[in-house]
Scaffold this active site. Structure first.
Site, PDB file in Angstrom:
ATOM      1  CB  SER A 195      47.574   5.173  32.376  1.00 65.26           C
ATOM      2  OG  SER A 195      47.744   5.551  31.035  1.00 65.26           O
TER       3      SER A 195
HETATM    4  N1  SAH Z   1      46.225   2.804  27.304  1.00 60.50           N
HETATM    5  C1  SAH Z   1      47.623   2.484  27.588  1.00 60.50           C
HETATM    6  C2  SAH Z   1      48.413   3.741  27.888  1.00 60.50           C
HETATM    7  C3  SAH Z   1      49.705   3.723  27.163  1.00 60.50           C
HETATM    8  S1  SAH Z   1      50.551   5.257  27.053  1.00 60.50           S
HETATM    9  C4  SAH Z   1      47.722   1.444  28.680  1.00 60.50           C
HETATM   10  O1  SAH Z   1      46.706   1.061  29.257  1.00 60.50           O
HETATM   11  O2  SAH Z   1      48.825   0.969  28.940  1.00 60.50           O
HETATM   12  C5  SAH Z   1      49.937   5.923  25.526  1.00 60.50           C
HETATM   13  C6  SAH Z   1      50.176   5.114  24.273  1.00 60.50           C
HETATM   14  O3  SAH Z   1      49.710   5.924  23.194  1.00 60.50           O
HETATM   15  C7  SAH Z   1      51.636   4.794  23.958  1.00 60.50           C
HETATM   16  O4  SAH Z   1      51.796   3.415  23.808  1.00 60.50           O
HETATM   17  C8  SAH Z   1      51.902   5.548  22.648  1.00 60.50           C
HETATM   18  O5  SAH Z   1      52.790   4.861  21.776  1.00 60.50           O
HETATM   19  C9  SAH Z   1      50.487   5.633  22.063  1.00 60.50           C
HETATM   20  N2  SAH Z   1      50.280   6.681  21.064  1.00 60.50           N
HETATM   21  C10 SAH Z   1      50.716   7.976  21.062  1.00 60.50           C
HETATM   22  N3  SAH Z   1      50.323   8.605  19.938  1.00 60.50           N
HETATM   23  C11 SAH Z   1      49.599   7.689  19.210  1.00 60.50           C
HETATM   24  C12 SAH Z   1      48.948   7.734  17.948  1.00 60.50           C
HETATM   25  N4  SAH Z   1      48.942   8.825  17.156  1.00 60.50           N
HETATM   26  N5  SAH Z   1      48.323   6.614  17.528  1.00 60.50           N
HETATM   27  C13 SAH Z   1      48.309   5.484  18.273  1.00 60.50           C
HETATM   28  N6  SAH Z   1      48.918   5.372  19.458  1.00 60.50           N
HETATM   29  C14 SAH Z   1      49.570   6.477  19.937  1.00 60.50           C
END
Ligand code: SAH
Length: 220
Positions: free
Chosen positions: A64
């Site tokens: 993000s």
């Molecule tokens: N907090 C992260 C943001 C990553 S983007 C950072 O600091 O980099 C969002 C993430 O949510 C992705 O890696 C995606 O695979 C995950 N995601 C989406 N749906 C999900 C679910 N149901 N359970 C766990 N992770 C999920």
């Protein structure tokens, strides 16, 4: 992996930019100065780590935008000792910042490839207080509930019921909710008791979607 004075200089500029955008929690600003964010993205793209933009990581996901991470963390009012569940580990940067702020962090990722890679990185950086789980965030982590706070870092279409039950009374959830994949509104939801919640909205953001199920790595 190397952390140089150039990286530190870029971090200083990023901290200034976050301050100008309204981030004023000293611990969050300190975290952005101390945590080498370029370790959380692909090698060779270091300079992108310190621009205020989202960036591609593995499994077609994104780390993000720094402002988004800072804003959500500030909204969550993190206090030392808070037990926090994060949904969407991704690169691990948000989890690292929460841990830096003194929280005990549980974080769930649905992509096994990201889960494995991030686990290696976070332990290399010494974030041993972060408990990483491979699973479907819609289920939460009932084994470790209740949580003081929950932060969802993928775009949801509604408040996930099971996650609400895993919050303690007076616990809070920060979650982006939208009707389509184009944009979401940031919600802060406070659980008064099992039946009563209050909510407030905090602007528009854009996240990768919150998807059900677990994506396993293909066997070699
Ligand atoms: N907090 C992260 C943001 C990553 S983007 C950072 O600091 O980099 C969002 C993430 O949510 C992705 O890696 C995606 O695979 C995950 N995601 C989406 N749906 C999900 C679910 N149901 N359970 C766990 N992770 C999920």
């Amino acid at each position: 992996m190397q952390d140089s004075y150039i990286h530190k200089g870029l971090r200083k500029q990023l901290v200034k930019l976050l301050q100008n955008k309204g981030i004023n929690d000293p611990k969050i600003l300190e975290g952005f100065f101390e945590i080498p964010r370029h370790f959380f993205i692909e090698q060779g793209f270091s300079e992108w780590a310190y621009k205020d933009v989202p960036f591609k990581i593995d499994a077609d996901q994104t780390i993000s935008q720094p402002y988004t991470v800072a804003f959500m963390t500030q909204l969550l009012e993190v206090k030392k000792g808070d037990k926090i569940l994060e949904i969407g580990t991704g690169s691990g940067f948000q989890a690292a910042l929460l841990a830096f702020c003194g929280a005990k962090v549980y974080t769930i990722e649905r992509h096994e490839s990201l889960y494995t890679k991030t686990q290696t990185l976070l332990s290399k950086l010494g974030f041993d207080q972060i408990r990483m789980l491979l699973g479907d965030g819609f289920e939460g982590a009932p084994r470790f509930a209740p949580f003081d706070k929950i932060i969802v870092t993928a775009g949801a279409t509604a408040i996930p019921e099971k996650l609400m039950t895993q919050l303690r009374p007076n616990g809070m959830m920060v979650i982006p909710i939208g009707m389509d994949d184009d944009s979401q509104i940031m919600y802060k939801i406070v659980k008064k008791d099992e039946k009563t919640f209050s909510q407030s909205t905090h602007g528009n953001f854009k996240f990768v979607p919150f998807l059900p199920g677990v994506e396993r790595k293909l066997k070699q």
